[in-house]
Structure formats: C-alpha cells, structure tokens
Write a protein that holds these residues in place. Structure first.
Motif, PDB file in Angstrom:
ATOM      1  N   GLN A  87      -7.162 -22.313  70.540  1.00 21.36           N
ATOM      2  CA  GLN A  87      -7.982 -21.793  69.450  1.00 21.36           C
ATOM      3  C   GLN A  87      -7.089 -21.348  68.297  1.00 21.36           C
ATOM      4  OE1 GLN A  87     -11.663 -19.324  69.926  1.00 21.36           O
ATOM      5  NE2 GLN A  87     -10.286 -17.656  69.319  1.00 21.36           N
ATOM      6  N   CYS A  88      -7.301 -21.942  67.138  1.00 18.74           N
ATOM      7  CA  CYS A  88      -6.576 -21.505  65.945  1.00 18.74           C
ATOM      8  C   CYS A  88      -7.212 -20.223  65.428  1.00 18.74           C
ATOM      9  CB  CYS A  88      -6.629 -22.590  64.867  1.00 18.74           C
ATOM     10  SG  CYS A  88      -5.873 -22.044  63.298  1.00 18.74           S
ATOM     11  N   GLU A  89      -6.399 -19.243  65.091  1.00 19.42           N
ATOM     12  CA  GLU A  89      -6.923 -17.953  64.648  1.00 19.42           C
ATOM     13  C   GLU A  89      -6.427 -17.597  63.243  1.00 19.42           C
ATOM     14  OE1 GLU A  89      -6.090 -15.435  68.032  1.00 19.42           O
ATOM     15  OE2 GLU A  89      -7.873 -16.244  69.037  1.00 19.42           O
ATOM     16  N   VAL A  90      -6.250 -18.632  62.431  1.00 18.82           N
ATOM     17  CA  VAL A  90      -5.856 -18.389  61.028  1.00 18.82           C
ATOM     18  C   VAL A  90      -7.076 -18.039  60.186  1.00 18.82           C
ATOM     19  CG1 VAL A  90      -5.032 -19.535  58.925  1.00 18.82           C
ATOM     20  CG2 VAL A  90      -3.726 -19.706  61.041  1.00 18.82           C
ATOM     21  N   CYS A  91      -8.177 -18.751  60.399  1.00 18.47           N
ATOM     22  CA  CYS A  91      -9.350 -18.458  59.571  1.00 18.47           C
ATOM     23  C   CYS A  91     -10.575 -18.292  60.462  1.00 18.47           C
ATOM     24  CB  CYS A  91      -9.539 -19.524  58.486  1.00 18.47           C
ATOM     25  SG  CYS A  91     -10.567 -20.924  58.923  1.00 18.47           S
ATOM     26  N   PRO A  92     -11.648 -17.726  59.904  1.00 21.13           N
ATOM     27  CA  PRO A  92     -12.804 -17.397  60.745  1.00 21.13           C
ATOM     28  C   PRO A  92     -13.536 -18.592  61.340  1.00 21.13           C
ATOM     29  CG  PRO A  92     -12.816 -16.097  58.719  1.00 21.13           C
ATOM     30  CD  PRO A  92     -11.765 -17.144  58.554  1.00 21.13           C
ATOM     31  N   ARG A  93     -13.032 -19.785  61.156  1.00 25.47           N
ATOM     32  CA  ARG A  93     -13.640 -20.931  61.841  1.00 25.47           C
ATOM     33  C   ARG A  93     -13.240 -20.980  63.314  1.00 25.47           C
ATOM     34  NH1 ARG A  93     -16.443 -24.089  58.758  1.00 25.47           N
ATOM     35  NH2 ARG A  93     -16.035 -24.012  56.525  1.00 25.47           N
ATOM     36  N   TYR A  94     -12.087 -20.437  63.639  1.00 25.84           N
ATOM     37  CA  TYR A  94     -11.598 -20.407  65.028  1.00 25.84           C
ATOM     38  C   TYR A  94     -11.751 -21.780  65.699  1.00 25.84           C
ATOM     39  CZ  TYR A  94     -11.602 -15.342  64.479  1.00 25.84           C
ATOM     40  OH  TYR A  94     -11.356 -14.070  64.040  1.00 25.84           O
ATOM     41  N   CYS A  95     -11.205 -22.805  65.088  1.00 29.29           N
ATOM     42  CA  CYS A  95     -11.319 -24.154  65.657  1.00 29.29           C
ATOM     43  C   CYS A  95     -10.733 -24.183  67.066  1.00 29.29           C
ATOM     44  CB  CYS A  95     -10.577 -25.162  64.786  1.00 29.29           C
ATOM     45  SG  CYS A  95     -11.276 -25.340  63.139  1.00 29.29           S
ATOM     46  N   LYS A  96     -11.454 -24.831  67.977  1.00 34.34           N
ATOM     47  CA  LYS A  96     -11.026 -24.941  69.377  1.00 34.34           C
ATOM     48  C   LYS A  96     -10.668 -26.395  69.631  1.00 34.34           C
ATOM     49  CE  LYS A  96     -14.151 -21.171  70.486  1.00 34.34           C
ATOM     50  NZ  LYS A  96     -14.417 -20.932  69.052  1.00 34.34           N
ATOM     51  N   ARG A 148      -7.495 -32.229  65.444  1.00 32.12           N
ATOM     52  CA  ARG A 148      -7.154 -31.459  64.258  1.00 32.12           C
ATOM     53  C   ARG A 148      -8.258 -30.461  63.964  1.00 32.12           C
ATOM     54  NH1 ARG A 148      -3.316 -33.787  60.801  1.00 32.12           N
ATOM     55  NH2 ARG A 148      -2.428 -35.717  61.621  1.00 32.12           N
ATOM     56  N   GLY A 149      -7.894 -29.354  63.305  1.00 35.82           N
ATOM     57  CA  GLY A 149      -8.901 -28.390  62.887  1.00 35.82           C
ATOM     58  C   GLY A 149      -9.703 -28.921  61.717  1.00 35.82           C
ATOM     59  N   LEU A 150     -10.718 -28.167  61.319  1.00 32.42           N
ATOM     60  CA  LEU A 150     -11.539 -28.613  60.198  1.00 32.42           C
ATOM     61  C   LEU A 150     -10.703 -28.828  58.943  1.00 32.42           C
ATOM     62  CD1 LEU A 150     -14.965 -27.823  59.008  1.00 32.42           C
ATOM     63  CD2 LEU A 150     -13.131 -27.017  57.518  1.00 32.42           C
ATOM     64  N   CYS A 151      -9.650 -28.034  58.794  1.00 33.30           N
ATOM     65  CA  CYS A 151      -8.797 -28.155  57.601  1.00 33.30           C
ATOM     66  C   CYS A 151      -7.952 -29.421  57.630  1.00 33.30           C
ATOM     67  CB  CYS A 151      -7.887 -26.939  57.486  1.00 33.30           C
ATOM     68  SG  CYS A 151      -6.797 -26.731  58.909  1.00 33.30           S
ATOM     69  N   PHE A 152      -7.898 -30.069  58.796  1.00 28.74           N
ATOM     70  CA  PHE A 152      -7.202 -31.321  59.031  1.00 28.74           C
ATOM     71  C   PHE A 152      -5.686 -31.176  59.137  1.00 28.74           C
ATOM     72  CE2 PHE A 152      -5.813 -35.741  58.172  1.00 28.74           C
ATOM     73  CZ  PHE A 152      -6.591 -36.365  59.121  1.00 28.74           C
ATOM     74  N   VAL A 153      -5.124 -30.107  58.641  1.00 30.61           N
ATOM     75  CA  VAL A 153      -3.659 -30.039  58.579  1.00 30.61           C
ATOM     76  C   VAL A 153      -3.057 -29.240  59.733  1.00 30.61           C
ATOM     77  CG1 VAL A 153      -3.670 -30.334  56.089  1.00 30.61           C
ATOM     78  CG2 VAL A 153      -3.575 -28.023  57.044  1.00 30.61           C
ATOM     79  N   ARG A 154      -3.883 -28.520  60.477  1.00 29.84           N
ATOM     80  CA  ARG A 154      -3.405 -27.829  61.672  1.00 29.84           C
ATOM     81  C   ARG A 154      -3.921 -28.632  62.859  1.00 29.84           C
ATOM     82  NH1 ARG A 154      -1.534 -23.138  59.287  1.00 29.84           N
ATOM     83  NH2 ARG A 154      -1.123 -22.002  61.191  1.00 29.84           N
ATOM     84  N   ALA A 155      -2.982 -29.046  63.706  1.00 27.61           N
ATOM     85  CA  ALA A 155      -3.344 -30.017  64.735  1.00 27.61           C
ATOM     86  C   ALA A 155      -2.646 -29.675  66.053  1.00 27.61           C
ATOM     87  CB  ALA A 155      -2.941 -31.426  64.283  1.00 27.61           C
ATOM     88  N   CYS A 204      -8.367 -28.315  53.336  1.00 26.98           N
ATOM     89  CA  CYS A 204      -8.964 -27.017  52.994  1.00 26.98           C
ATOM     90  C   CYS A 204      -9.773 -26.540  54.192  1.00 26.98           C
ATOM     91  CB  CYS A 204      -9.861 -27.131  51.766  1.00 26.98           C
ATOM     92  SG  CYS A 204     -10.341 -25.493  51.138  1.00 26.98           S
ATOM     93  N   ASN A 205      -9.967 -25.218  54.281  1.00 35.24           N
ATOM     94  CA  ASN A 205     -10.749 -24.680  55.398  1.00 35.24           C
ATOM     95  C   ASN A 205     -12.179 -24.354  55.004  1.00 35.24           C
ATOM     96  OD1 ASN A 205      -9.781 -22.563  53.827  1.00 35.24           O
ATOM     97  ND2 ASN A 205      -9.719 -21.131  55.533  1.00 35.24           N
ATOM     98  N   LEU A 206     -12.569 -24.694  53.776  1.00 32.28           N
ATOM     99  CA  LEU A 206     -13.977 -24.631  53.401  1.00 32.28           C
ATOM    100  C   LEU A 206     -14.408 -26.048  53.010  1.00 32.28           C
ATOM    101  CD1 LEU A 206     -14.041 -21.273  51.406  1.00 32.28           C
ATOM    102  CD2 LEU A 206     -15.143 -21.724  53.598  1.00 32.28           C
ATOM    103  N   VAL A 255      -4.015 -20.529  52.633  1.00 27.32           N
ATOM    104  CA  VAL A 255      -4.371 -20.053  53.976  1.00 27.32           C
ATOM    105  C   VAL A 255      -3.981 -21.095  55.025  1.00 27.32           C
ATOM    106  CG1 VAL A 255      -6.365 -19.634  55.491  1.00 27.32           C
ATOM    107  CG2 VAL A 255      -6.225 -18.514  53.245  1.00 27.32           C
ATOM    108  N   ILE A 256      -4.268 -22.360  54.726  1.00 32.17           N
ATOM    109  CA  ILE A 256      -4.075 -23.383  55.767  1.00 32.17           C
ATOM    110  C   ILE A 256      -2.624 -23.857  55.857  1.00 32.17           C
ATOM    111  CG2 ILE A 256      -6.479 -24.122  55.677  1.00 32.17           C
ATOM    112  CD1 ILE A 256      -5.443 -26.639  54.144  1.00 32.17           C
ATOM    113  N   PHE A 257      -1.813 -23.559  54.828  1.00 31.93           N
ATOM    114  CA  PHE A 257      -0.382 -23.924  54.939  1.00 31.93           C
ATOM    115  C   PHE A 257       0.486 -22.677  54.841  1.00 31.93           C
ATOM    116  CE2 PHE A 257      -1.317 -24.636  50.363  1.00 31.93           C
ATOM    117  CZ  PHE A 257      -0.185 -24.186  49.693  1.00 31.93           C
TER     118      PHE A 257
HETATM  119  S1  SF4 Z   1     -10.027 -24.638  59.681  1.00 27.56           S
HETATM  120 FE1  SF4 Z   1      -7.796 -24.845  59.983  1.00 27.56          FE
HETATM  121  S2  SF4 Z   1      -7.015 -22.782  59.587  1.00 27.56           S
HETATM  122 FE2  SF4 Z   1      -9.225 -22.554  59.981  1.00 27.56          FE
HETATM  123  S3  SF4 Z   1      -9.386 -22.150  62.186  1.00 27.56           S
HETATM  124 FE3  SF4 Z   1      -9.636 -24.375  61.877  1.00 27.56          FE
HETATM  125  S4  SF4 Z   1      -7.543 -25.181  62.188  1.00 27.56           S
HETATM  126 FE4  SF4 Z   1      -7.328 -22.991  61.807  1.00 27.56          FE
END
Ligand code: SF4
Length: 365
Positions: free
Chosen positions: A23-32, A38-45, A89-91, A139-141
């Motif tokens: 679980q990524c805990e950088v932004c409130p999406r908490y991608c699992k 990859r997360g929604l932001c695409f750059v954290r994988a 981007c995370n939005l 935020v994402i980088f």
């Molecule tokens: S959108 Fe990116 S920064 Fe946000 S929780 Fe998902 S992977 Fe992490």
C-alpha cells in the motif's frame, strides 16, 4: 508487463498489507498494488517486494519563468524561477490545464536524465533565485523533488512547490521541510466537485492548507481556477472565503484564475473576466487582504494594494512589474503598513519572459 521491466529508485511511504499487497501511503488514494502494478499516478510502481519511483531524474523540460507565473505575488517579486516537472498526477481532473504532462503514460514527454546538482547549477547560472516543482504535482515525485531541493539549498536557491495539496501528513511534513514557498491549488470548495471532477476529496487539501499556514514557515499562496457552472457560484466563493479567513487568516494571498476549455472539459466556455472580478470582490468583502485575478488582463486585480491605506504597492500588468512603492523593509511607502511575504529591498527585473533552458543534456522544451 512483468515487474522486471519497471525501473526506478526506492520509494518512501508504503507498507506491506496482510494480503501481500503493497500500500502506497504518499497520498490519500492509498493505492494497493500487486507485483508489477502501478499506482493511479502511474509513476509509483511495485517491483517484487518494493515500491519504486520510476521518474527520479526524469523531466518533461525546464523553463525559466517569472515567479508571478506560479503564481506567487509575495515571494521574491520580479525574480526568475527555474520550473520543471516530471509525468503523471495523483488527481484525475477532467479540466486539467497541463494534461499532456500530468496524463503522460509512456514517458514520451520525459527527456534525458537530470541530476539534482545539474538542475541547481543550471538555475544558479541562469540567475534564478528559486526552483519550482510544478507542471505536474511534486507529491508523486517527492523523493526526486527533495533531492533537487537539497542541492538547491546548497547553492542558496529557494524551493517552490506548486501542488494540489493532496498528500498524507507524514510525506507532507518531509516534502515541506525542504520548501520555502508553495502555491496550493484549491480546486473548489465542495466535496462533490473533488469527487466528480477529480476523483479526490476536499478535506485533505484543506488539511494541507492549514498545516502549511500554521505549522511551517513555508510562504503560502492559494489558487482557485474558476470553472463556469462548476465552482463559480457566489455562495461557494463566499463559503470558501469565510473558511479561508477563519483558518488561514487574512494575509494569505488568494488567486482566482480563468479556466480555458481543455482535456475532457471542452464543452465549458472560458471563464468571463467579470466572474473573476466578482469572486475577488466577494473574497475582499470577507476580509481577505490580498486577492488576485489570473489568466486575464486585469492590472487592478493583479496588483498588490496596501490594506492599511489603499496605496498601490506593486503594480502588475500580466507578469510585468509596473510599479513598486514598498520601502526597503517591505512596508508601504505611504503609511508604513507591512506587506506580508518574502520581500527584498527592490523587485527583480526578469519581466514576463518565459525561456526554455537546457539542463545536463535536457533539450529545450
Ligand atoms: S496515486 Fe500514486 S502517490 Fe497516490 S497513493 Fe497511489 S501510488 Fe501513491
């Protein structure tokens, strides 16, 4: 695509869940994430047992801008800032005004690698006073942004974050320890807008604004892009302004800027200048002292006025400074009322130019 194909540097702020996902805990999406995702932001994988930032050292281009373009009107006025971003981007804002960068998937926008020290050196050599993490959201980088920020501080340069403020408390504290100024996008003042048009939430953004103003020394300014029919109702502007004064105080500058049809919102007309003027008036009536209009030609709405005597302190025409009536100590030349901000005895002389810059092999944008 297997996870072997994912390249990057170790990312911070994540944990392994009981079910094996990360679980990524950088932004409130908490991608699992499962392996290779990859997360929604695409750059954290995720690659195997770790989470990577895949855009460390990769930039979508460098430009020297006037600091007023970020927009920051009370932070080293008139000085040049080296701006850069990465990708993703995370939005998911349907009205994104930088979608070619924020929605980049294949990294085709990303050029050669740029080491933090190379960016800091290029900024200093170009006469910049600061470096801005912008175009897409730092935020994402954040690992890359922080490494660049450290190199910039070594050279006496300031750091500026341009962000939507959609970030969790722990990474927020780390990112902003390295920042000197921020412009945070407050996209609207309703949860419905954030949910429907950005698949995000308003409250974490408000939390970031309060955190920055109350808990840090980061110079804060806020921007709201007014989109006809979506967030420009006088009642919403009034509610936003009342919250703003109560929680951030009257001295934090607020910019209302004009939307132009873009990305997935091509059916909405450009914001009329009158809407921005009306929003500015409402905010001023609620007690905000420094309210600006942006993306329109409005010298009065872009200038800084003394809240003590009404004198024009900094005249602006687009990004050009046309008048300066501050004393060397940052007080009104007429009545002595201090102007909040990070100010010097004289304004910079960069003007309204925008100049692409090559950095360590990066080609001009
Ligand atoms: S959108 Fe990116 S920064 Fe946000 S929780 Fe998902 S992977 Fe992490």
């Amino acid at each position: 695509m297997g996870s072997d194909a994912i390249e990057g540097v170790p990312a911070r702020y994540w944990r392994r869940l009981a079910d094996g996902r990360i679980q990524c805990e950088v932004c409130p999406r908490y991608c699992k994430l499962h392996d290779g995702q990859r997360g929604l932001c695409f750059v954290r994988a995720r690659r195997g047992a770790e989470l990577l930032l895949t855009t460390w050292g990769r930039s979508s281009g460098f430009c020297v801008d006037p600091i007023e373009k970020k927009p920051l009107n009370h932070f080293l006025p008139g000085t040049p800032v080296l701006s850069f971003g990465t990708a993703g981007c995370n939005l998911t804002c349907k009205f994104c005004q930088n979608w070619d960068i924020s929605k980049a998937r294949a990294f085709d926008r990303l050029q050669e690698k740029a080491a933090p020290e190379a960016i800091a050196r290029a900024a200093a050599e170009a006469g910049c006073r600061s470096v801005a993490y912008t175009y897409n959201d730092p935020v994402i980088f954040l690992e890359y942004a922080i490494d660049v920020a450290l190199a910039c501080r070594e050279r006496g340069l300031s750091n500026v974050a341009v962000s939507a403020g959609y970030i969790c408390p722990e990474p927020r504290a780390e990112l902003y320890r390295h920042m000197d100024a921020a412009n945070i996008d407050l996209k609207a003042f309703t949860e419905g807008f954030y949910k429907k048009l950005c698949t995000g939430a308003l409250q974490p953004v408000l939390d970031t604004l309060v955190y920055l103003e109350r808990e840090t020394d980061v110079w804060l300014e806020v921007t709201t892009l007014l989109i006809p029919g979506h967030n420009d109702e006088p009642a919403e502007i009034a509610a936003l302004s009342a919250w703003f004064v109560e929680h951030l105080g009257p001295d934090v500058p607020l910019h209302f800027s004009a939307f132009h049809p873009d990305y997935k919102m091509l059916d909405v007309a450009r914001t009329p200048a009158g809407t921005l003027t009306q929003a500015r008036r409402i905010a001023l009536e609620h007690g905000l002292r420094y309210v600006y209009t942006g993306n329109v030609h409005d010298p009065a709405g872009q200038s800084t006025w003394c809240h003590g005597c009404g004198a024009k302190l900094i005249g602006r025409d687009w990004y050009d400074i046309t008048a300066w009536a501050l004393r060397a100590d940052g007080r009104c030349g007429a009545c002595g009322t201090p102007l909040p901000g990070v100010l010097e005895a004289r304004p910079g002389r960069w003007g309204g130019r925008r100049a692409p810059l090559a950095v360590a092999g990066n080609l001009p944008a």
